[in-house]
Structures are given as C-alpha cells and as structure tokens.
Write an enzyme that holds these catalytic residues in place. Sequence first.
Site, short mmCIF file in Angstrom:
data_model
loop_
_atom_site.label_atom_id
_atom_site.label_comp_id
_atom_site.label_asym_id
_atom_site.label_seq_id
_atom_site.Cartn_x
_atom_site.Cartn_y
_atom_site.Cartn_z
N THR A 46 0.83 -1.21 0.00
CA THR A 46 0.00 0.00 0.00
C THR A 46 0.86 1.26 0.00
O THR A 46 0.63 2.20 -0.77
CB THR A 46 -0.91 0.02 1.25
OG1 THR A 46 -1.74 -1.13 1.22
CG2 THR A 46 -1.76 1.27 1.30
N TYR A 47 1.85 1.26 0.88
CA TYR A 47 2.67 2.47 1.06
C TYR A 47 3.33 2.88 -0.26
O TYR A 47 3.57 4.05 -0.52
CB TYR A 47 3.73 2.21 2.13
CG TYR A 47 4.38 3.46 2.65
CD1 TYR A 47 3.79 4.19 3.68
CD2 TYR A 47 5.56 3.93 2.10
CE1 TYR A 47 4.38 5.34 4.16
CE2 TYR A 47 6.16 5.09 2.58
CZ TYR A 47 5.55 5.79 3.60
OH TYR A 47 6.13 6.94 4.07
N GLY A 52 -2.92 5.38 -8.10
CA GLY A 52 -4.09 5.89 -7.41
C GLY A 52 -5.14 4.84 -7.15
O GLY A 52 -4.88 3.64 -7.19
N GLU A 116 -5.22 5.16 -16.60
CA GLU A 116 -4.24 4.07 -16.67
C GLU A 116 -4.72 3.04 -17.68
O GLU A 116 -5.87 3.08 -18.13
CB GLU A 116 -4.06 3.44 -15.28
CG GLU A 116 -3.40 4.40 -14.30
CD GLU A 116 -3.20 3.80 -12.92
OE1 GLU A 116 -2.07 3.50 -12.58
OE2 GLU A 116 -4.18 3.64 -12.19
N HIS A 239 4.23 -5.89 -13.91
CA HIS A 239 4.03 -4.49 -14.30
C HIS A 239 5.00 -4.20 -15.44
O HIS A 239 6.19 -4.50 -15.33
CB HIS A 239 4.30 -3.56 -13.12
CG HIS A 239 3.73 -2.19 -13.32
ND1 HIS A 239 4.24 -1.31 -14.25
CD2 HIS A 239 2.71 -1.54 -12.71
CE1 HIS A 239 3.54 -0.18 -14.20
NE2 HIS A 239 2.60 -0.30 -13.28
N ARG A 285 -2.22 -4.45 -18.91
CA ARG A 285 -0.83 -4.76 -18.53
C ARG A 285 -0.28 -6.05 -19.09
O ARG A 285 0.90 -6.16 -19.38
CB ARG A 285 -0.75 -4.83 -17.01
CG ARG A 285 -0.60 -3.52 -16.42
CD ARG A 285 -0.47 -3.61 -14.95
NE ARG A 285 -0.74 -2.26 -14.49
CZ ARG A 285 -0.94 -1.92 -13.25
NH1 ARG A 285 -0.89 -2.84 -12.32
NH2 ARG A 285 -1.15 -0.68 -12.93
N HIS A 346 4.41 -7.87 -9.91
CA HIS A 346 3.80 -6.70 -9.28
C HIS A 346 2.62 -7.05 -8.37
O HIS A 346 2.46 -6.50 -7.29
CB HIS A 346 3.34 -5.77 -10.40
CG HIS A 346 2.71 -4.49 -9.95
ND1 HIS A 346 3.37 -3.57 -9.17
CD2 HIS A 346 1.47 -3.97 -10.17
CE1 HIS A 346 2.57 -2.54 -8.93
NE2 HIS A 346 1.40 -2.76 -9.51
N ARG A 381 -5.78 -8.09 -13.37
CA ARG A 381 -6.35 -6.95 -12.63
C ARG A 381 -6.27 -5.66 -13.42
O ARG A 381 -5.23 -5.32 -14.00
CB ARG A 381 -5.56 -6.77 -11.32
CG ARG A 381 -6.00 -5.56 -10.52
CD ARG A 381 -5.21 -5.47 -9.24
NE ARG A 381 -3.82 -5.16 -9.51
CZ ARG A 381 -3.29 -3.94 -9.34
NH1 ARG A 381 -4.03 -2.93 -8.93
NH2 ARG A 381 -2.01 -3.75 -9.58
#
Length: 531
Positions: A46-47, A52, A116, A239, A285, A346, A381
Amino acid sequence: MNTSLALHCDYLIIGSGAAGLLAAQHLAEHGAVILINKGEFSDSNTYYAQGGIAGVADTSDSTENHIQDTLIAGAGLCHENTVRKVAEAGGAMVRHLQALGTPFDHDEQGLHLTKEGGHSHRRVAHVQDATGRAISETLYHHVQNDQRISCLSQHIAIDLITSRRLGRHHGHNRCLGAYLLNPEGVIITVAAKATVLATGGAGKVYRYTSNPHVATGDGIAMAWRAGCAVMNMEFIQFHPTCLFHATAPTMLLSEALRGEGAHIVDEQGHRFVFNYDPRGEMASRDIVARAIDHEMKKQGKDCMYLDARPLGVKKILRHFPNIHQRLLDVSIDMRQSPIPIVPAAHYICGGVQTDLAGRTSVNGLYVIGESACTGLHGANRLASNSLLECMVMADACCHHVKNEPVPPFHMHLPCWDDSGTMPEMDRVQIKQNWDEIRATMSNYVGIVRSRHLLRNARRRLALIREEISSYYWQHPLSRDLIELRNLCLIAELIVRSAQQRKESRGLHYSTDFPNTNSKEVHDTIIKPEVL
Ligand code: FAD
Ligand code: SIN
C-alpha cells in the site's frame, strides 16, 4: 532459544496496509484490536502504491463503464457480482478517504483524475505519484491515536492456531488466534475471537519485483496450512514499466505516466506496442508486459525504454515529483532522456478463496486485500482496482465480523513448543534456498510459460521444500526462516495452478496452449489435504 508469552484480544489483524488499517479502525468500534505488521508501518505494498485508486467521479464516466473495463481486463474470469459491488462503491470510497484526510489532487474542475491502461475514462484519484503513502499515512494517523488498538510492529505471524490443530473441533474448524515472533525472538500466543489476515502480496517469489521485502505471501501460506483453499494463483501480474538499473533496487514507474502521455520505445525510439495491440501503451498490462518481453528477446536487449518527455517538464514536476527525484538519485533525468525499463512481478490476482466479506472456509478466519481472491480481478487486474478492493473488503468484512456470534471461547491456548531445537542455524542455507526459489520462478514461471518449464520448476521446488522441512523445526525461528518456508509454498501453489490451466488467458501465457479455450472458463481452485 525462543521462549513464550500470551496475549488476547477480540480482533487480531495481521498486516497494516490499506486493508488492515481500515479494518482496525472499524473493528475498534466493537472490541479490543491487536494490529501487527512484520516490519515498520511503511513496509507494505500500500505504502508504495503510486497511480491511485479507481472510482467513478466524473459525469462523463459511469459505474457501468468501470464494470465493463474490469470485466474486459479480467479476460472472462471475473465474478460479475463482485465486480459490480466493488465498482459501485468506488466513488463513495474515494470520498470517504478524502473525508478522513487523504489530500487527493484537485484541479479547476475538482478532483483530478488520471488514466491508466485498460480504463476507458479518466477515473483514478491520486495524490501526485505517491497515493499509497498518502492513504497509509491518513489511515495510520487514525489508528495510532485510537486507544482501543494495540499496534505491534516488527512482529511476524508464524502460523494460525485452529481448533482442528489442537484437536478441539467438533464439526467446523475454527481459527482461535495466531503465534507471533517478536523482535526479541520471543514467541507470543495470541488468542482472538476473530482473526483477519491482511498480509498483502507475494512479489518476492520472483527475483525482480515492484513489491517491498514484506511481500512473501505469508498470509496465503498460513491460511493454506490452516485448511483454506486458494484460487487463481497462476495469475501473476507483471508491471510493464519497472526501472532497469544495474545497482538501484527495482522501482515502479507508474502506469499513470503512460496515461498522461509517456511512450514505450525501443533503443531506436520506435513505439512497438502498437504492433501488438491497437491501444498501444494504453492496452492492459498483460499485453504491454508481454510485448516488452517479446521485443527484448527478439532484439536481444536487456531492457526497453519509457520516454516521458512528451509530458513536458511542467507536468512531470507537478504530477510525478517523487519518481522524478528517485530517478535523479540514480542519475537519470526523465525530463531529458528515456528511462530503461523491464517488466517485474507486481501483483498476485489469486489468493485465499473468499467472498467479498473476506470469509474463508475456516470459521473466525477472514482474509482481505491482496492476499484474498474474491473473483474481482479474474485473469488480470485492472490498474488501480486493488486499493479499492482492499477498502471495500475491509468494510464488508468488519460489517460481517461484528455481527457474527462467537461460540464459547477458551482464551487459554497452548504455548509454542520449541523443545528440542538446536542453536541458531547457518544463514547461508536460508539464503541459498531463497535465491533458488526466486531464480526458478523467474526463469521458469515468468511471463511466458510452458509445460516443460512448469514441470522442471515443480521438481526443483519440491526438493527445496524437502530441504527446508528438514531444518525448519530443528532451529529457533527467525523472520527469514518463516518467510522462506512460506515463499516456497506460495511458489509451489503458483506452479500447481499454472499446470492446471491448459490455455493462455489474461496473465497466464503458455507456449503449449497459445490460445484461449472456451472450455477453460473457470477458476483454478486448489484445496489443501485435510490435516
Ligand atoms: P499490503 O499493503 O501489502 O500490507 C501487507 C501488510 O502485511 C504489511 O503491513 C506487512 O508488514 C504485513 N505482513 C505480511 N506478512 C506478515 C506476517 N507474517 N506477520 C505480520 N505482518 C505481516 N494498487 C492500486 O490500486 N493502485 C496503485 O496505484 C497501486 N500501485 C502500486 C505500486 C506498487 C509499487 C505496488 C507494489 C503495488 C501497487 N498497487 C496499486 C497494488 C496495491 O498497492 C496492493 O495490492 C494493496 O496495497 C495491498 O494492500 P494490502 O492491505 O492487502 O497489503
Ligand atoms: C501504477 O501506478 O502503475 C500501479 C497501479 C496499480 O498497480 O494499480
């Protein structure tokens, strides 16, 4: 030698990323919470989130668009009811985070939304290019100031305590708490009425990953050992744009860069992704990562490039100041030259099979966030749907937990038994096995797979597992030993799942089955043998 301590609480939450922090905040309204993480507060996926959080907030967009984009990215495997629930909650979740204090970027029109890959509209709310840090800090601020929550950093969960393991179950298996290892090497037995695993992803199973060190799949491994099924573990998202650098650690270059106009090019400056998909850099992706991987192999190059110069200096500095600075730290000026990139592991779309409330097949055990598999992502995803899923799951889980009756509960649980262990083991063996697992996964179970490679990977991982089992119980526990055992199990579950899928779909591409097969429209579910 490890010694023992005991604690108890109403709710034990393991993991302090977005999912765990929000769950702690909610559950504190209903009982005493212990919230643990195995590193520092900032050690979470998360960090590090950049791009976004997805949520419809523009009148030119609609929830239906968000649903359709998610379904298209998921390549036929998304659970539509889950997708609907998550997408419908998007706008409200962004507003909720804002009300809690997250300083989302705004422009003259209001909330600034970025774009994105795979999104048909601008719908990603962000805080410059460090959205995860802002969300984490906002949520942590509330949790830290709440007397009902005990936050324990540097405490790693070793395993769950279940009624079945203790031989206490009559009918249903129930989770009764967990064993933790504290920084002094003491093992703590925590008894809890409900246990929530929010332990994030497993990127460290690969050599190159955007994930921080904590992402070793511990929660998925613990849940599996406790008797939970795992779902869709073959779908690992690579990613497309991570920094390629000889010495700097792998670093993500947000997809929002492409959303705002950056190009992917080869050494000659040719935009090759259009050869693979008419959407070019804005394709989903899986397609972009495969295109880069293919070009690297075809051209015999170690990397391709992300050219951010089309954004212009003003936009780079306003929207991407952190990426810009971190690149300057390794002597790359993105305003002036293309950035070397490679795809890196990722996100794990699979995880513990749950519903949207995080319920598992073990009573009293919930799994939320990246460790869970709800069917939202299907075979791939959609960018920025993950933070949203964490929030929606934390909410739904807490709603369920607080209303669930708990059977008569014995707070007294047996302490960890470390009798007969020998002194601390030689670290070199742990390092060797870590490196072997990650090399095996990177070389054999990466973006392009085959039956032959998967078979080889499975054989090697089984040997490593045997080796780990031979020393795991003989020495005092340490964090890297606990993680190593989990990492090996996760690697094996990924390979076993990949072997079951006899087609290419979404993030799983096999040279033996290069096409999608309409008979394979199902989740891959693997259940542990009952103990
Ligand atoms: P995490 O945030 O990973 O938290 C896991 C927690 O569990 C940590 O506190 C860790 O210490 C703890 N933990 C793990 N194992 C143990 C154990 N054994 N004992 C105790 N504690 C343990 N998604 C988006 O939607 N938008 C983005 O822009 C975005 N950008 C990303 C950028 C990067 C670089 C990365 C890596 C991911 C990104 N993602 C993004 C994905 C998203 O950030 C994650 O999927 C999501 O944050 C996961 O949250 P979580 O709460 O499930 O787990
Ligand atoms: C990114 O900023 O590219 C990451 C977004 C995500 O993983 O959802």
